[in-house]
Design a protein around this motif. Structure first.
Motif, PDB file in Angstrom:
ATOM      1  N   ARG A 109       2.219   5.461  -6.716  1.00  0.00           N
ATOM      2  CA  ARG A 109       1.856   4.107  -7.405  1.00  0.00           C
ATOM      3  C   ARG A 109       2.290   4.129  -8.774  1.00  0.00           C
ATOM      4  O   ARG A 109       2.730   3.281  -9.320  1.00  0.00           O
ATOM      5  CB  ARG A 109       0.268   3.671  -7.200  1.00  0.00           C
ATOM      6  CG  ARG A 109      -0.037   2.405  -7.431  1.00  0.00           C
ATOM      7  CD  ARG A 109      -1.351   1.705  -7.139  1.00  0.00           C
ATOM      8  NE  ARG A 109      -2.548   2.539  -7.633  1.00  0.00           N
ATOM      9  CZ  ARG A 109      -3.077   3.469  -7.038  1.00  0.00           C
ATOM     10  NH1 ARG A 109      -3.091   3.474  -5.689  1.00  0.00           N
ATOM     11  NH2 ARG A 109      -4.321   4.248  -7.552  1.00  0.00           N
TER      12      ARG A 109
ATOM     13  N   TRP B 181       0.728  -1.403  -4.967  1.00  0.00           N
ATOM     14  CA  TRP B 181      -0.574  -1.728  -4.214  1.00  0.00           C
ATOM     15  C   TRP B 181      -1.613  -0.662  -4.208  1.00  0.00           C
ATOM     16  O   TRP B 181      -1.047   0.675  -4.250  1.00  0.00           O
ATOM     17  CB  TRP B 181      -0.125  -2.133  -2.682  1.00  0.00           C
ATOM     18  CG  TRP B 181       0.710  -2.979  -2.616  1.00  0.00           C
ATOM     19  CD1 TRP B 181       1.936  -2.797  -2.078  1.00  0.00           C
ATOM     20  CD2 TRP B 181       0.612  -4.582  -2.721  1.00  0.00           C
ATOM     21  NE1 TRP B 181       2.803  -4.302  -2.072  1.00  0.00           N
ATOM     22  CE2 TRP B 181       1.877  -5.301  -2.557  1.00  0.00           C
ATOM     23  CE3 TRP B 181      -0.477  -5.280  -3.239  1.00  0.00           C
ATOM     24  CZ2 TRP B 181       1.945  -6.570  -2.505  1.00  0.00           C
ATOM     25  CZ3 TRP B 181      -0.294  -6.684  -3.297  1.00  0.00           C
ATOM     26  CH2 TRP B 181       0.819  -7.280  -2.941  1.00  0.00           C
ATOM     27  N   PRO B 182      -2.915  -0.897  -4.236  1.00  0.00           N
ATOM     28  CA  PRO B 182      -3.817   0.220  -4.218  1.00  0.00           C
ATOM     29  C   PRO B 182      -3.729   1.220  -2.953  1.00  0.00           C
ATOM     30  O   PRO B 182      -4.378   2.171  -3.331  1.00  0.00           O
ATOM     31  CB  PRO B 182      -5.379  -0.589  -4.171  1.00  0.00           C
ATOM     32  CG  PRO B 182      -4.808  -2.159  -4.576  1.00  0.00           C
ATOM     33  CD  PRO B 182      -3.371  -2.266  -4.124  1.00  0.00           C
ATOM     34  N   SER B 183      -3.236   0.877  -1.824  1.00  0.00           N
ATOM     35  CA  SER B 183      -3.239   1.777  -0.716  1.00  0.00           C
ATOM     36  C   SER B 183      -2.154   2.750  -0.837  1.00  0.00           C
ATOM     37  O   SER B 183      -2.148   3.582   0.104  1.00  0.00           O
ATOM     38  CB  SER B 183      -2.968   0.851   0.332  1.00  0.00           C
ATOM     39  OG  SER B 183      -1.587  -0.073   0.375  1.00  0.00           O
ATOM     40  N   ILE B 184      -1.279   2.556  -1.895  1.00  0.00           N
ATOM     41  CA  ILE B 184      -0.352   3.623  -2.178  1.00  0.00           C
ATOM     42  C   ILE B 184      -0.964   4.908  -2.986  1.00  0.00           C
ATOM     43  O   ILE B 184      -1.648   4.824  -3.666  1.00  0.00           O
ATOM     44  CB  ILE B 184       0.887   3.181  -3.091  1.00  0.00           C
ATOM     45  CG1 ILE B 184       1.539   1.904  -2.106  1.00  0.00           C
ATOM     46  CG2 ILE B 184       1.872   4.231  -3.140  1.00  0.00           C
ATOM     47  CD1 ILE B 184       2.631   1.196  -2.973  1.00  0.00           C
ATOM     48  N   PRO B 185      -0.419   6.074  -2.490  1.00  0.00           N
ATOM     49  CA  PRO B 185      -1.113   7.123  -3.329  1.00  0.00           C
ATOM     50  C   PRO B 185      -0.854   6.959  -4.823  1.00  0.00           C
ATOM     51  O   PRO B 185       0.113   6.552  -5.122  1.00  0.00           O
ATOM     52  CB  PRO B 185      -0.385   8.308  -2.607  1.00  0.00           C
ATOM     53  CG  PRO B 185      -0.004   7.950  -1.183  1.00  0.00           C
ATOM     54  CD  PRO B 185       0.368   6.487  -1.462  1.00  0.00           C
ATOM     55  N   ASP B 186      -1.915   7.646  -5.423  1.00  0.00           N
ATOM     56  CA  ASP B 186      -1.832   7.207  -7.116  1.00  0.00           C
ATOM     57  C   ASP B 186      -0.685   7.933  -7.652  1.00  0.00           C
ATOM     58  O   ASP B 186      -0.133   7.143  -8.509  1.00  0.00           O
ATOM     59  CB  ASP B 186      -2.865   8.374  -7.490  1.00  0.00           C
ATOM     60  CG  ASP B 186      -4.368   7.731  -7.388  1.00  0.00           C
ATOM     61  OD1 ASP B 186      -4.304   6.648  -6.579  1.00  0.00           O
ATOM     62  OD2 ASP B 186      -5.313   8.414  -7.352  1.00  0.00           O
TER      63      ASP B 186
ATOM     64  N   THR C 184       5.088   6.193   1.035  1.00  0.00           N
ATOM     65  CA  THR C 184       4.104   5.235   0.391  1.00  0.00           C
ATOM     66  C   THR C 184       2.890   4.982   0.876  1.00  0.00           C
ATOM     67  O   THR C 184       1.618   5.205   0.763  1.00  0.00           O
ATOM     68  CB  THR C 184       5.137   3.943  -0.271  1.00  0.00           C
ATOM     69  OG1 THR C 184       5.532   3.421   1.146  1.00  0.00           O
ATOM     70  CG2 THR C 184       6.003   4.281  -1.055  1.00  0.00           C
ATOM     71  N   THR C 185       3.260   4.352   2.440  1.00  0.00           N
ATOM     72  CA  THR C 185       2.196   3.907   3.174  1.00  0.00           C
ATOM     73  C   THR C 185       2.755   3.916   4.725  1.00  0.00           C
ATOM     74  O   THR C 185       3.927   4.070   4.755  1.00  0.00           O
ATOM     75  CB  THR C 185       1.810   2.525   2.952  1.00  0.00           C
ATOM     76  OG1 THR C 185       2.572   1.446   3.218  1.00  0.00           O
ATOM     77  CG2 THR C 185       1.173   2.302   1.508  1.00  0.00           C
TER      78      THR C 185
ATOM     79  N   TRP D 225       2.419   1.528   6.557  1.00  0.00           N
ATOM     80  CA  TRP D 225       3.027   0.240   6.777  1.00  0.00           C
ATOM     81  C   TRP D 225       4.540  -0.145   7.066  1.00  0.00           C
ATOM     82  O   TRP D 225       5.215   0.695   6.256  1.00  0.00           O
ATOM     83  CB  TRP D 225       2.420  -0.755   5.936  1.00  0.00           C
ATOM     84  CG  TRP D 225       3.041  -2.358   6.217  1.00  0.00           C
ATOM     85  CD1 TRP D 225       2.329  -3.119   7.081  1.00  0.00           C
ATOM     86  CD2 TRP D 225       4.135  -2.647   5.505  1.00  0.00           C
ATOM     87  NE1 TRP D 225       3.172  -4.370   7.039  1.00  0.00           N
ATOM     88  CE2 TRP D 225       4.302  -4.356   6.148  1.00  0.00           C
ATOM     89  CE3 TRP D 225       4.897  -2.218   4.672  1.00  0.00           C
ATOM     90  CZ2 TRP D 225       5.266  -4.910   5.765  1.00  0.00           C
ATOM     91  CZ3 TRP D 225       5.846  -3.080   4.318  1.00  0.00           C
ATOM     92  CH2 TRP D 225       6.169  -4.453   4.857  1.00  0.00           C
TER      93      TRP D 225
ATOM     94  N   CYS E  80       9.275  -2.809  -4.151  1.00  0.00           N
ATOM     95  CA  CYS E  80       7.946  -2.370  -4.164  1.00  0.00           C
ATOM     96  C   CYS E  80       7.154  -2.750  -5.269  1.00  0.00           C
ATOM     97  O   CYS E  80       7.607  -2.877  -6.355  1.00  0.00           O
ATOM     98  CB  CYS E  80       8.287  -0.917  -4.240  1.00  0.00           C
ATOM     99  SG  CYS E  80       9.148  -0.340  -2.793  1.00  0.00           S
TER     100      CYS E  80
END
Length: 129
Positions: A50, A42-47, A84-85, A87, A39
């Motif tokens: 992340r 990535w910026p799209s993952i919740p803070d 995470t996302t 995706w 893993c």
């Protein structure tokens, strides 16, 4: 503590498994289908998630069903991360530092099973017996 080397060792005995380097790190595929990966924050993952991924080794694997991911999160919230996302669902991410090697082997093998064609699963099952 489990390592990427442990994932390599587990994947090495799975028919058709191939390791590739991706932007986010090592990833394992079977017949061009992703089943396990390092893993990356990535910026799209919740803070909150992340921050964990940025601070320690985290792996992701495919699971057969979203309910399986939910059950794992509820069973061991100290090991399995929140979603995470969206995706690539269904999937689950987990901390390498807290995963038991036997559980890691089970997760990687089951992830491979979700993505592998039936003939490869049969080949593996016949070889294991």
């Amino acid at each position: 503590m489990a390592t990427v080397g442990d994932v390599r060792r587990i994947a090495a005995v799975l028919p058709g498994a191939v390791e590739r380097q991706t932007t986010g790190g090592a990833a394992w595929f079977v017949r061009a289908k992703l089943f396990a990966w390092e893993c990356h924050p990535w910026p799209s993952i919740p803070d909150a998630v992340r921050a964990i991924i940025a601070a320690e080794p985290v792996m992701g694997v495919k699971v057969a069903d979203p309910d399986d991911a939910l059950a794992l999160r509820e069973m061991a919230p100290d090991v399995f991360l929140p979603k995470t996302t969206g995706w690539g669902e269904p999937k689950i991410a987990f901390r390498m530092a807290t995963i038991d090697i036997d559980h890691l082997e089970e997760l990687v093998t089951e992830a491979w099973r979700t993505q592998a064609p039936r003939y490869l699963v049969r080949e593996f099952d016949l070889g294991a017996g």
